[in-house]
Design a protein around this motif. Structure first.
Motif, PDB file in Angstrom:
ATOM      1  N   ILE A  89       1.767   1.750  -8.340  1.00 32.81           N
ATOM      2  CA  ILE A  89       1.301   2.117  -7.007  1.00 32.81           C
ATOM      3  C   ILE A  89       1.937   1.177  -5.990  1.00 32.81           C
ATOM      4  N   GLY A  90       2.636   1.775  -5.028  1.00 39.30           N
ATOM      5  CA  GLY A  90       3.263   1.005  -3.958  1.00 39.30           C
ATOM      6  C   GLY A  90       2.433   1.077  -2.685  1.00 39.30           C
ATOM      7  N   PHE A  91       2.277  -0.067  -2.030  1.00 34.17           N
ATOM      8  CA  PHE A  91       1.524  -0.172  -0.782  1.00 34.17           C
ATOM      9  C   PHE A  91       2.515  -0.463   0.346  1.00 34.17           C
ATOM     10  N   ARG A  92       2.685   0.491   1.236  1.00 33.33           N
ATOM     11  CA  ARG A  92       3.520   0.275   2.424  1.00 33.33           C
ATOM     12  C   ARG A  92       2.609   0.250   3.637  1.00 33.33           C
ATOM     13  N   LEU A  93       2.507  -0.909   4.292  1.00 31.02           N
ATOM     14  CA  LEU A  93       1.656  -1.081   5.466  1.00 31.02           C
ATOM     15  C   LEU A  93       2.535  -0.985   6.703  1.00 31.02           C
ATOM     16  N   GLU A  94       2.436   0.160   7.378  1.00 28.93           N
ATOM     17  CA  GLU A  94       3.306   0.426   8.527  1.00 28.93           C
ATOM     18  C   GLU A  94       2.714  -0.260   9.756  1.00 28.93           C
ATOM     19  N   ASP A  95       3.166  -1.499   9.987  1.00 31.64           N
ATOM     20  CA  ASP A  95       2.549  -2.334  11.005  1.00 31.64           C
ATOM     21  C   ASP A  95       3.583  -2.901  11.981  1.00 31.64           C
ATOM     22  N   SER A  96       4.687  -2.192  12.195  1.00 33.26           N
ATOM     23  CA  SER A  96       5.741  -2.697  13.064  1.00 33.26           C
ATOM     24  C   SER A  96       5.273  -2.916  14.492  1.00 33.26           C
ATOM     25  N   TYR A 149       3.811  -3.658  -4.647  1.00 34.02           N
ATOM     26  CA  TYR A 149       3.442  -2.752  -5.734  1.00 34.02           C
ATOM     27  C   TYR A 149       2.806  -3.500  -6.898  1.00 34.02           C
ATOM     28  N   GLY A 150       2.004  -2.741  -7.640  1.00 35.03           N
ATOM     29  CA  GLY A 150       1.390  -3.214  -8.865  1.00 35.03           C
ATOM     30  C   GLY A 150       1.155  -2.034  -9.784  1.00 35.03           C
ATOM     31  N   THR A 151       0.738  -2.304 -11.007  1.00 37.60           N
ATOM     32  CA  THR A 151       0.503  -1.238 -11.977  1.00 37.60           C
ATOM     33  C   THR A 151      -0.928  -1.281 -12.486  1.00 37.60           C
ATOM     34  N   THR A 152      -1.377  -0.130 -12.937  1.00 43.38           N
ATOM     35  CA  THR A 152      -2.692  -0.008 -13.554  1.00 43.38           C
ATOM     36  C   THR A 152      -2.633   1.170 -14.523  1.00 43.38           C
ATOM     37  N   PRO A 220      -6.017   5.682 -10.112  1.00 43.45           N
ATOM     38  CA  PRO A 220      -5.442   6.971 -10.497  1.00 43.45           C
ATOM     39  C   PRO A 220      -6.377   7.718 -11.450  1.00 43.45           C
ATOM     40  N   THR A 221      -6.582   8.982 -11.209  1.00 45.05           N
ATOM     41  CA  THR A 221      -7.441   9.795 -12.056  1.00 45.05           C
ATOM     42  C   THR A 221      -6.592  10.515 -13.107  1.00 45.05           C
ATOM     43  N   GLU A 222      -7.240  11.319 -13.913  1.00 43.35           N
ATOM     44  CA  GLU A 222      -6.537  12.022 -14.986  1.00 43.35           C
ATOM     45  C   GLU A 222      -5.566  13.073 -14.463  1.00 43.35           C
ATOM     46  N   ARG A 223      -5.606  13.346 -13.176  1.00 43.41           N
ATOM     47  CA  ARG A 223      -4.627  14.262 -12.583  1.00 43.41           C
ATOM     48  C   ARG A 223      -3.250  13.625 -12.469  1.00 43.41           C
ATOM     49  N   VAL A 224      -3.165  12.309 -12.608  1.00 44.69           N
ATOM     50  CA  VAL A 224      -1.888  11.605 -12.519  1.00 44.69           C
ATOM     51  C   VAL A 224      -1.317  11.413 -13.918  1.00 44.69           C
ATOM     52  N   ASP A 225      -0.066  11.751 -14.100  1.00 43.57           N
ATOM     53  CA  ASP A 225       0.584  11.558 -15.394  1.00 43.57           C
ATOM     54  C   ASP A 225       0.928  10.088 -15.592  1.00 43.57           C
ATOM     55  N   PRO A 226       0.638   9.519 -16.756  1.00 50.63           N
ATOM     56  CA  PRO A 226       1.096   8.150 -17.040  1.00 50.63           C
ATOM     57  C   PRO A 226       2.607   8.041 -16.861  1.00 50.63           C
ATOM     58  N   GLY A 227       3.049   6.889 -16.397  1.00 49.15           N
ATOM     59  CA  GLY A 227       4.460   6.695 -16.112  1.00 49.15           C
ATOM     60  C   GLY A 227       4.869   7.074 -14.706  1.00 49.15           C
ATOM     61  N   THR A 228       3.924   7.541 -13.895  1.00 47.48           N
ATOM     62  CA  THR A 228       4.207   7.978 -12.534  1.00 47.48           C
ATOM     63  C   THR A 228       4.298   6.783 -11.580  1.00 47.48           C
ATOM     64  N   THR A 229       5.201   6.861 -10.621  1.00 56.38           N
ATOM     65  CA  THR A 229       5.289   5.917  -9.512  1.00 56.38           C
ATOM     66  C   THR A 229       4.811   6.604  -8.246  1.00 56.38           C
ATOM     67  N   ILE A 230       3.897   5.964  -7.519  1.00 54.18           N
ATOM     68  CA  ILE A 230       3.294   6.547  -6.323  1.00 54.18           C
ATOM     69  C   ILE A 230       3.543   5.634  -5.134  1.00 54.18           C
ATOM     70  N   ALA A 231       4.002   6.197  -4.034  1.00 55.81           N
ATOM     71  CA  ALA A 231       4.183   5.448  -2.794  1.00 55.81           C
ATOM     72  C   ALA A 231       3.080   5.833  -1.818  1.00 55.81           C
ATOM     73  N   LEU A 232       2.285   4.851  -1.378  1.00 56.50           N
ATOM     74  CA  LEU A 232       1.247   5.078  -0.381  1.00 56.50           C
ATOM     75  C   LEU A 232       1.635   4.407   0.920  1.00 56.50           C
ATOM     76  N   ASN A 233       1.355   5.072   2.029  1.00 53.45           N
ATOM     77  CA  ASN A 233       1.694   4.565   3.352  1.00 53.45           C
ATOM     78  C   ASN A 233       0.460   4.564   4.244  1.00 53.45           C
ATOM     79  N   TRP A 234       0.132   3.386   4.806  1.00 60.95           N
ATOM     80  CA  TRP A 234      -0.931   3.291   5.808  1.00 60.95           C
ATOM     81  C   TRP A 234      -0.283   3.005   7.154  1.00 60.95           C
ATOM     82  N   THR A 235      -0.637   3.797   8.167  1.00 60.28           N
ATOM     83  CA  THR A 235      -0.095   3.627   9.499  1.00 60.28           C
ATOM     84  C   THR A 235      -1.135   2.959  10.381  1.00 60.28           C
ATOM     85  N   SER A 236      -0.746   1.869  11.053  1.00 61.76           N
ATOM     86  CA  SER A 236      -1.681   1.082  11.865  1.00 61.76           C
ATOM     87  C   SER A 236      -1.147   0.945  13.275  1.00 61.76           C
TER      88      SER A 236
END
Length: 239
Positions: A89-96, A149-152, A220-236
């Protein structure tokens, strides 16, 4: 990257193709917290004195952002590796547009989710919502905000502490929007991600010369396949 990121780094607001904010977003529909009725006070001092809660109603008209998790996803995949039985899981904090660059640390094992506190120091050894010693998430650099990013594993939360430190005046802002690729977990009856919660509609306050910290988690719930990379973006943006 060092354990403590360079909190004095400033990013100039870049002239790039951008999109305007569409509306408030933040908490997953499965969360116990909503943007309109947050369960946690947005700012609390280190002495546990709560600040009266305020709720944002709209984003500044001048704010412009690039909510591009789909575009940064390939770079995240190329720069990282994820075990076949885990999820990255990647955390992108859009704080420019803010006077600080948001830092992301692994949270202490006993951290309360959505705990939010401010401290009159920038020494992380004195910030209770950051473990001792601090453990920053690994980072992938981009031409704008970096991706932490980190993994779980499926069903297990990745719990992190967001940190804001800056040397200017006390500053108010709000995280207006969350997007993600291939999942964002927002406004879904059966979300692929459960996110608790850097929430739209809440005002956060970073004390000048001090530290703001908030604990959030992504599961991540069971809807996510193991081995998946996810990019999340928060806009501030400024409140």
């Amino acid at each position: 990257m060092s354990e403590e990121t360079n909190h004095t780094r400033r990013r100039a607001l870049q002239s790039i193709c951008s999109v305007a904010i569409v509306g408030l977003a933040g908490c997953t529909s499965g969360s116990s917290e909503s943007a309109q009725q947050p369960a946690q006070t947005a700012t609390e001092t280190s002495s546990n004195t709560a600040t009266p809660e305020r709720t944002a109603t709209e984003a500044p008209e001048s704010a412009q952002f690039v909510e591009n998790p789909e575009e940064i996803h390939p770079a995240l995949v190329e720069a990282t590796s994820v075990p076949s039985d885990e999820v990255l899981i990647g955390f992108r904090l859009e704080d420019s547009s803010l006077p600080f660059t948001t830092e992301v640390y692994h949270a202490p094992d006993d951290a309360e989710i959505q705990a939010t506190k401010t401290y009159d120091t920038q020494e992380l050894s004195q910030v209770g919502l950051v473990p001792d010693p601090p453990r920053a998430l690994d980072t992938v650099e981009t031409d704008r905000e970096d991706v932490h990013y980190g993994t779980t594993t499926i069903g297990e939360p990745l719990t992190v502490t967001l940190v804001a430190r800056h040397d200017g005046d006390t500053f108010d802002w709000s995280a207006w929007s969350r997007t993600g690729y291939p999942h964002d977990g927002h406004d879904e009856a059966n979300p692929a991600l459960k996110v608790d919660c850097y929430c739209g509609g809440m005002i956060y306050t970073a004390p000048g010369g001090g530290t703001w910290a908030r604990v959030i988690q992504v599961t991540p719930t069971e809807r996510v396949d193991p081995g998946t990379t996810i990019a999340l973006n928060w806009t501030s943006s400024r409140a």
